[in-house]
Design an enzyme around this catalytic site. Structure first.
Site, PDB file in Angstrom:
ATOM      1  CG  ASP C 140      62.767  77.072  70.392  1.00 19.94           C
ATOM      2  OD1 ASP C 140      63.520  77.772  69.659  1.00 19.94           O
ATOM      3  OD2 ASP C 140      62.300  75.976  70.033  1.00 19.94           O
ATOM      4  CE  LYS C 203      58.948  74.436  70.451  1.00 19.16           C
ATOM      5  NZ  LYS C 203      60.319  74.409  71.029  1.00 19.16           N
ATOM      6  CE  LYS C 239      60.768  73.335  67.480  1.00 19.83           C
ATOM      7  NZ  LYS C 239      61.946  73.702  68.297  1.00 19.83           N
TER       8      LYS C 239
END
Lengths: 293, 489, 303
Positions: C140, C203, C239
């Site tokens: 991430d 995300k 996400k």
């Protein structure tokens, strides 16, 4: 030997031109002593049709002009009328007015034009609103001209009546086709000459002479006319006009007004020939008052 | 980057939404509804009743009185008496307080109204609950406050009520249209005879109950039911001073004709065939949503529905693909289900009209696209429908369908789309989607329509004037401008 | 050959109207999800969680307990899925990997000088390499918001490409920190940049900044994913992270996915929740549906 006077040919006014009626018909107009004043055009349905084409053609340009500019043009009409005051007084007298009444009528007509000239760029401020809707939108309403207006002008008030009904119509950005007083048509034709020398684009005001009896049905049934204003009191004609108005949901106004009074000087007469348009647009809401998206 | 051919999204998911029907336990409907005249529910003179059904189930909900000319006469006389003796004389502030009270009572019974509206008319409960009923209450609330402030609205005038207003409303927004009609009329000091549509009379009759409970003086509002003949009796009654009509242009024209030569004033909210225009620089996903909301809101039974979509040619494929995918996620079915997006068509007759136009569209050679959804067996239903490759001269482009049917045209230039958007006898509304402000102001000036939604669509608010140009009618409802049709200035 | 290179001008990415998105969200949020449909959604949401601990005070002991919870959400009630992944700092990857041995729960590691991302590219690359070498299944990363806001879109694009390169087989999630991007237009642009640069997931947030995963941001990103799929046929995952702590919010997110992207995305391969406290609320709702009575926090383990 005295000089022979040149008589004026009274013609109609369509699209900034002065044609004779396509029908070739006329009616003789006589003074109270029975002397011929003029052979006046007896306008036909086709003259009206041509005039509507001219008015429709002029609508985009006229309604799109800056309001301030329209204001100046209306004022210019008043200036031109003032400069030809004597002619109009004479014509009114020929048509039966006293000298005093004729002068008064011309003066009032000029002043009325000035009055409506002033409204051109102000009535929108009166009748526009910003509407505080509950959702996050900017919402405002503005008046816009209805479009092409057919007008059957007052019969008795030959000049003042005509001016009083045309001025609010065009100050609001509409274009029109006007049927002049049948019994007193002279100064309406002369008024067309005033218009023609006043920076009013051809087609904005079109003036026909003739009879309401013959034309009211066509004025009210034409599908490209957005509104009709009728200033006479024939009940059958009123009913016919209101019925015909349904054909294209024409706005129909029947005016019974005292054209000499201040009653006809108000912006509500402009508003009659306006449509209210409302516009919505979202308002983004980012910032301190509401920090999330 | 290699492009996969025709990527397709799959909306037929293994995760299904379970039915979520709104409860109807608390709904009390009488078997029979009488006419509300002079503050009382009275039987119709001829004793005739007709059935009002639920268009989603075809079940009879109640029997409703059919008013004939003598009933209409009774109602008009009650309204006249109330006008002369009570309402006209009442201090405006008191008048306003009655209207406020009605607004509050609608709010209190909002859910009940929403459920009945949905049962009687077929519209999704999501809409009747979130749009129709709150807007109706708000409309009363807004106009209540005008009652004692009219002289500020019209400078240099002395605004006076007109008298008895005959009001005829359609079936697409039954309660909301009743509010649009009654609230400004009362605020301006008029009394009212209102006729709801024959397929959707129930919420108006429930409103009559509220009006009775509110203590509004007898006869100020009379609500009578019936079909076209009842409406005609109102229009032709000599004791009516004003006719306010919302409905089709065809009927509007009949009414205008009928009152010709009388002193009756009229306002007309008639049909529409709105252009919804998407430019290449639009916020595309919101535009797609606006198009969906523009045509499928209330099954397309909306006079201002965005039924003609114009897409700038260079983004047309993309927008159409998105529309097709969006169609798949629209839920069609039980109007009482909270998840339903598209409910039942209001009546068998209207369904026949819509189907007639769908046939015409197919015969005209347009490409039809419909959602793959299943339709319930009973009731009146129509799949959300797109017609692609239509021409300006197609009948489905020119005529009002009043159903969930969208025609799609492309355009190249702004001149072209303005001309085509205005090239119609109607002029009620229009939509514009672009990120460029100056383009919006150009469009809102050039489009001949009473409401222009820019980067949004089908928004309504009591403060916002609504009404048409050209054959869409005249007069405005909503806002300060909405007072004028009910006043002599 | 039907092969061509599409050059993307990110300054011309589609605009977004905030009010319109809010209306769309309100409409999606009005979906009523009840009974079996709700239970299905609750379990699906559990299975999509990236159970997260990203604190300076994280220790092996704390992490091991969290990993146990990841695999054993509420053993009192059989048949529950596990979460999708455990999300940690790079230094914790090894511990997590060992603790989760034998499960199919992935280990995700934040990297690139999370959360601010204020470090030179070499440091970010090393940070990522370290996580990957320690066994991270997923990375991430955060974008350089400063460069983005300066209009230096190529910098952001190149940075994502560089990190993608060192990820190897690890899937790359690109965090925008939408709370720092100010406008939805920027969210949309960042989405396009990340997807064209090779992100496997996009995300919303680090969870360190508020607002985080607001529904409007999520809808805009889902719509960007849809456009990317239309254009390329390539799926990208989504996400939302930060701020989703209730079952209701989670289900609303799933409704957004279902009605924007459809069936294919309704799996933890393509949709994740970055959350630390969501799991327990989902569990409470599942137990409420199972038992018919409202639950207390005392009956669900807090880690």
């Amino acid at each position: 030997m005295s000089r022979l006077e040149i008589l004026k040919t009274y013609k109609i006014y369509i699209g900034g031109q002065f044609p004779r009626t396509e029908s070739g018909r006329y009616y003789p107009l006589k003074d109270k002593n029975g002397k011929l004043l003029a052979n006046v055009c007896l306008s036909s349905r086709k003259d009206f049709r041509n005039a509507v084409v001219a008015a429709r053609g002029a609508f985009g340009g006229w309604s799109g002009r800056a309001a301030f500019n329209r204001s100046q043009i209306l004022y210019r009409i008043a200036e031109m009328l003032e400069s030809r005051k004597a002619q109009f007084i004479a014509e009114l007298q020929q048509q039966g007015s006293t000298a005093k009444a004729a002068e008064e009528e011309v003066n009032q007509s000029i002043d009325r034009l000035v009055y409506y000239a002033g409204w051109c760029d102000k009535y929108i401020q009166l009748y526009s609103t910003v509407n505080p809707v509950a959702s996050s939108h900017f919402n405002f309403s503005v008046p816009e001209p209805t479009g092409v207006v057919a007008i059957i002008a007052p019969e008795d008030s030959a000049l003042l009546g005509l001016v009083s009904v045309v001025a609010p119509c065009i100050s609001g950005g509409n274009t029109c086709v006007v049927l002049a007083s049948e019994s007193k048509p002279l100064c309406s034709v002369s008024f067309a000459e005033v218009l023609n020398s006043s920076d009013v684009t051809g087609g904005v005001v079109n003036i026909l002479t003739g009879t309401s009896k013959e034309l009211h049905s066509h004025f009210s049934s034409h599908m490209d006319v957005n509104a009709i204003v009728y200033c006479r009191d024939n009940k059958d004609e009123i009913k016919k006009i209101q019925q015909n108005a349904s054909l294209n949901v024409k706005r129909a106004f029947i005016y019974h007004k005292n054209w000499n009074s201040a009653e006809v000087e108000n912006p509500y007469m402009i508003l009659d020939l306006q449509e209210i348009k409302t516009t919505w647009h979202p308002i983004e809401n980012i910032g301190a008052a509401k920090s999330s998206y | 980057m290699t492009k996969k051919e025709n990527p397709k999204l799959q909306f037929n998911t293994s995760w299904e939404y379970a039915p979520a029907p709104e409860s109807t336990d608390h709904i009390r409907l009488k078997e029979k509804y009488d006419l509300f005249i002079d503050g009382k529910f009275v039987k119709p003179a001829k004793g005739k009743y007709f059935a009002t059904i639920n268009p989603a189930t075809e079940q009879v909900l109640a029997m409703v009185a059919e008013a004939d000319t003598s009933d209409v006469d009774k109602a008009v006389k009650a309204a006249r008496k109330a006008y002369e003796n009570v309402w006209k004389k009442m201090p405006p502030r008191e008048r306003g307080k009655y209207i406020y009270r009605i607004a509050r009572m609608i709010q209190e019974r909002a859910r009940e109204f929403a459920v009945i509206e949905t049962m009687d008319g077929g519209k999704p409960i999501r809409e009747s609950r979130d749009v129709d009923v709150p807007l109706a209450a708000n409309h009363f609330f807004y106009y209540a406050g005008w009652a004692d402030k009219l002289e500020y609205a019209f400078p240099n005038r002395n605004p006076q009520p007109i008298g008895v207003a005959g009001q005829i409303i359609p079936w697409n927004f039954p309660l909301l249209m009743a509010a649009w009609k009654i609230a400004p009329a009362l605020a301006a000091g008029n009394t009212v005879v209102l006729k709801p549509a024959e397929t959707t009379p129930l919420t108006a009759l429930k409103l009559a109950e509220i009006i009775q409970e509110s203590g509004l003086p007898d006869g100020v509002v009379n609500i009578i039911t019936g079909a076209g003949a009842t409406g005609a009796a109102i229009v032709n009654h000599p004791g009516v001073d004003k006719i306010a009509f919302t409905g089709s242009t065809a009927v509007g024209k009949i009414i205008i004709n009928a009152v010709a030569g009388t002193n009756k004033k009229t306002t007309m909210e008639l049909g529409g065939k709105a252009a919804n225009i998407i430019f290449e620089d639009a916020p595309i996903d919101q535009a797609v949503e606006g198009v969906i909301n523009g045509i499928f809101f209330n099954q397309g039974h909306v006079c201002c529905a965005g039924s003609r979509l114009f897409i700038q040619e260079n983004i047309a494929d993309k927008v159409i693909q998105k529309l097709k995918d969006r169609l798949e996620t629209l839920i069609i079915g039980d109007p009482l289900d909270k998840n339903t997006d598209i409910g039942a068509i209001n009546s068998k007759e209207q369904l026949a009209t819509i189907n007639k136009y769908i046939k015409i569209g197919i015969n005209e050679g347009a490409e039809i696209y419909q959602s793959s959804c299943n339709l319930p067996k009973k009731g009146f239903w129509c799949k959300p429908t797109l017609f692609i490759n239509v021409a300006q001269s197609s009948r489905i482009v020119q005529e009002e369908i009043f159903g969930p049917v969208l025609t799609i045209q492309t355009f190249r230039t702004i001149e072209e789309v303005i001309e085509k958007a205005n090239n119609i006898p109607y002029g009620l509304s229009a939509g514009v989607w672009t990120d460029k402000g100056s383009k919006i102001f150009n469009l809102t000036t050039k489009l001949r329509a009473g409401v222009v939604w820019a980067n949004t669509y089908n928004k309504f608010d009591p403060v916002s004037p609504f009404g048409g140009y050209k054959e869409s009618g005249y007069g405005r409802e909503g806002g300060i401008h909405g007072l004028m049709p009910y006043l002599n200035l | 050959m039907n092969k061509y290179i599409e050059l993307i001008d990110f300054s011309k990415t589609p605009t977004v109207d905030q009010v319109g998105v809010e209306e769309r969200v309100a409409r999606l949020n009005s979906r009523s999800i009840k009974k079996e449909s709700k239970v299905y959604a609750l379990k699906m949401a559990l299975n999509m969680i990236d159970l997260t601990t990203l604190e300076g005070k994280d220790t092996e002991g704390k992490l091991k307990q969290l990993c146990y919870k990841a695999a054993h959400l509420h053993d009192a009630y059989p048949g529950l899925p596990s979460v999708a992944a455990v999300c940690v700092y790079p230094t914790m990857v090894k511990t997590a990997k060992e603790a989760l041995k034998g499960t199919n729960i992935k280990v995700a590691s934040v990297s690139t000088a999370f959360p601010a991302g204020q470090a030179p590219r070499e440091v970010k690359i090393l940070d990522t390499k370290y996580a990957v070498e320690n066994g991270a299944d997923e990375i991430d990363m955060v974008i350089s918001r400063g460069e983005f806001l300066k209009g230096n879109y190529n910098f952001v694009f190149d940075e994502i490409c560089a990190i993608k390169e060192v990820c190897g087989n690890a899937r790359l999630k690109v965090i925008f920190e939408t709370g720092e991007l100010s406008t939805l237009d920027n969210v949309r642009r960042a989405s396009d940049i990340a997807m064209y640069a090779g992100a496997d997931f996009i995300k919303t947030s680090t969870g360190k900044i508020s607002p985080a995963a607001t529904p409007t941001v999520t809808v805009v990103m889902l719509e960007a994913i849809r456009d990317f799929y239309y254009a390329t046929g390539k799926m990208v995952g989504m996400k939302p992270a930060g701020g989703i702590s209730t079952a209701k919010a989670a289900i609303q997110n799933l409704v957004m996915v279902r009605e924007t992207l459809g069936e294919a995305w309704l799996t933890n391969e393509w949709f994740r929740f970055g959350a630390s406290s969501l799991a327990n609320d989902l569990l409470m709702q599942i137990m409420k549906e199972a038992t018919g009575v409202y639950q207390s926090k005392d009956y669900f383990s807090i880690d």
